[in-house]
Write a protein that holds these residues in place. Structure first.
Motif, PDB file in Angstrom:
ATOM      1  N   PHE A   1       0.943  -1.214  -0.105  1.00 40.71           N
ATOM      2  CA  PHE A   1       0.029  -0.066   0.085  1.00 40.71           C
ATOM      3  C   PHE A   1       0.776   1.322  -0.051  1.00 40.71           C
ATOM      4  N   GLY A   2       0.350   2.293  -0.523  1.00 40.61           N
ATOM      5  CA  GLY A   2       1.076   3.588  -0.427  1.00 40.61           C
ATOM      6  C   GLY A   2       2.201   3.828  -1.218  1.00 40.61           C
ATOM      7  N   TYR A   3       3.045   2.819  -1.576  1.00 38.41           N
ATOM      8  CA  TYR A   3       4.169   3.380  -1.990  1.00 38.41           C
ATOM      9  C   TYR A   3       4.678   1.897  -2.893  1.00 38.41           C
ATOM     10  N   HIS A   4       4.851   2.084  -4.106  1.00 37.31           N
ATOM     11  CA  HIS A   4       5.366   0.857  -4.940  1.00 37.31           C
ATOM     12  C   HIS A   4       6.434   1.364  -5.999  1.00 37.31           C
ATOM     13  N   SER A   5       7.383   0.663  -5.347  1.00 33.36           N
ATOM     14  CA  SER A   5       8.684   1.139  -6.020  1.00 33.36           C
ATOM     15  C   SER A   5       8.767   1.034  -7.581  1.00 33.36           C
TER      16      SER A   5
ATOM     17  N   ILE B   1      -6.868   3.554 -10.297  1.00 29.44           N
ATOM     18  CA  ILE B   1      -8.030   3.189  -9.868  1.00 29.44           C
ATOM     19  C   ILE B   1      -7.825   2.530  -8.525  1.00 29.44           C
ATOM     20  N   GLY B   2      -8.519   3.146  -7.558  1.00 33.12           N
ATOM     21  CA  GLY B   2      -8.358   2.587  -6.110  1.00 33.12           C
ATOM     22  C   GLY B   2      -7.262   3.633  -5.447  1.00 33.12           C
ATOM     23  N   VAL B   3      -7.623   4.969  -5.143  1.00 33.57           N
ATOM     24  CA  VAL B   3      -6.743   5.931  -4.532  1.00 33.57           C
ATOM     25  C   VAL B   3      -6.726   5.554  -3.187  1.00 33.57           C
TER      26      VAL B   3
ATOM     27  N   ASP C   1     -12.139   6.351  -7.072  1.00 34.35           N
ATOM     28  CA  ASP C   1     -12.389   5.570  -5.763  1.00 34.35           C
ATOM     29  C   ASP C   1     -13.761   5.693  -5.484  1.00 34.35           C
ATOM     30  N   TYR C   2     -14.375   4.776  -4.604  1.00 33.27           N
ATOM     31  CA  TYR C   2     -15.626   5.047  -4.180  1.00 33.27           C
ATOM     32  C   TYR C   2     -15.697   6.249  -3.094  1.00 33.27           C
ATOM     33  N   PHE C   3     -14.532   6.654  -2.627  1.00 29.33           N
ATOM     34  CA  PHE C   3     -14.529   7.879  -1.583  1.00 29.33           C
ATOM     35  C   PHE C   3     -15.755   7.888  -0.586  1.00 29.33           C
TER      36      PHE C   3
ATOM     37  N   GLY D   1     -17.047   7.162  -6.495  1.00 30.06           N
ATOM     38  CA  GLY D   1     -18.197   6.260  -7.074  1.00 30.06           C
ATOM     39  C   GLY D   1     -17.500   5.007  -7.510  1.00 30.06           C
ATOM     40  N   ASP D   2     -18.457   4.109  -7.801  1.00 27.68           N
ATOM     41  CA  ASP D   2     -17.955   2.856  -8.505  1.00 27.68           C
ATOM     42  C   ASP D   2     -17.281   3.060  -9.718  1.00 27.68           C
ATOM     43  N   SER D   3     -16.097   2.513  -9.976  1.00 27.76           N
ATOM     44  CA  SER D   3     -15.330   2.718 -11.189  1.00 27.76           C
ATOM     45  C   SER D   3     -16.116   2.172 -12.322  1.00 27.76           C
TER      46      SER D   3
ATOM     47  N   ILE E   1      -0.762   3.954 -16.156  1.00 27.01           N
ATOM     48  CA  ILE E   1      -2.355   3.588 -15.407  1.00 27.01           C
ATOM     49  C   ILE E   1      -1.821   2.565 -14.598  1.00 27.01           C
ATOM     50  N   PHE E   2      -2.614   2.728 -13.208  1.00 20.48           N
ATOM     51  CA  PHE E   2      -2.198   1.757 -12.030  1.00 20.48           C
ATOM     52  C   PHE E   2      -3.891   1.374 -11.716  1.00 20.48           C
ATOM     53  N   ILE E   3      -4.104  -0.133 -12.012  1.00 19.49           N
ATOM     54  CA  ILE E   3      -5.378  -0.626 -11.792  1.00 19.49           C
ATOM     55  C   ILE E   3      -5.240  -1.282 -10.473  1.00 19.49           C
TER      56      ILE E   3
ATOM     57  N   GLY F   1      -8.204  -1.090  -7.800  1.00 17.12           N
ATOM     58  CA  GLY F   1      -9.558  -1.025  -7.153  1.00 17.12           C
ATOM     59  C   GLY F   1     -10.057  -2.257  -6.779  1.00 17.12           C
ATOM     60  N   GLY F   2     -11.227  -2.401  -7.386  1.00 12.53           N
ATOM     61  CA  GLY F   2     -12.108  -3.685  -7.056  1.00 12.53           C
ATOM     62  C   GLY F   2     -11.558  -4.818  -7.363  1.00 12.53           C
ATOM     63  N   LYS F   3     -11.351  -6.065  -6.631  1.00 14.39           N
ATOM     64  CA  LYS F   3     -10.648  -7.312  -7.292  1.00 14.39           C
ATOM     65  C   LYS F   3     -11.297  -8.480  -7.694  1.00 14.39           C
TER      66      LYS F   3
END
Ligand SMILES: C[S@@+](CC[C@H](N)C(=O)[O-])C[C@H]1O[C@@H](n2cnc3c(N)ncnc32)[C@H](O)[C@@H]1O
Length: 171
Positions: free
Chosen positions: A4-8, A25-27, A55-57, A82-84, A101-103, A105-107
């Motif tokens: 989470f939060g950091y992806h090298s 997608i999925g903030v 994100d749903y937020f 909202g729902d992506s 693009i980083f996907i 969100g929902g799995k």
């Protein structure tokens, strides 16, 4: 927190390939967004960097926390609440071709498939799409179905992160 939060792998890609148009997608709490923007700032002034987050937020306080965090980066950004599966098709036509693009969100298969089908409309020759959590059955099924005659699909296994699909268009 692991994964989470950091992806090298994202930050390395952004720096190496000079990415400035980023979509996620999925903030969640916006920490990864901030880190990706910081990576882009090595190559561009903040005003040239664009970030688009879906994100749903559901928690308004979290939404505003993320908003403030992004405002502080000085970049241009848009957040879609909202729902992506609904918001992404609603807005995809007005979005530019992305650099990265980083996907994430929902799995479920349904969500991963919808996210990919929309995101692929935002791919240019140079765009790379990363799909996080290849180990989730729904995500794996979606990735495995991507036609290999059209796309180059690699699965990366970062030592500090979850398995991730890296996708680009075949030229
Ligand atoms: C794993 S977290 C994202 C973590 C973030 N990308 C990071 O790297 O730190 C997943 C996020 O996706 C969001 N999400 C899950 N399903 C979604 C959907 N169908 N539409 C919009 N957001 C969704 C959740 O609200 C959550 O904030």
């Amino acid at each position: 927190m692991f994964g989470f939060g950091y992806h090298s792998f994202l930050n390395d890609h952004i720096k190496k390939n000079k990415c400035k148009r980023l979509l996620e997608i999925g903030v969640y709490d916006g920490e990864n967004a901030k880190n990706m923007i910081e990576a882009a700032k090595e190559s561009f002034p903040p005003k040239e960097i664009e970030y688009y987050g879906f994100d749903y937020f559901e928690d308004e306080r979290l939404y505003w926390k993320v908003y403030k965090k992004l405002e502080e980066t000085g970049c241009r950004f848009k957040l879609f609440q909202g729902d992506s599966k609904v918001t992404l098709p609603q807005h995809v036509e007005e979005l530019p071709i992305m650099d990265l693009i980083f996907i994430d969100g929902g799995k479920s298969y349904e969500t991963a498939k919808s996210d990919w089908e929309n995101c692929r409309k935002l791919m240019g020759k140079h765009t790379v799409v990363f799909v996080h959590n290849y180990e989730f059955p729904g995500v794996k099924r979606m990735v495995d179905e991507i036609p290999r005659e059209e796309y180059i699909v690699e699965i990366i296994h970062p030592s500090d992160d979850y398995a991730t699909a890296r996708i680009r268009k075949k030229l």
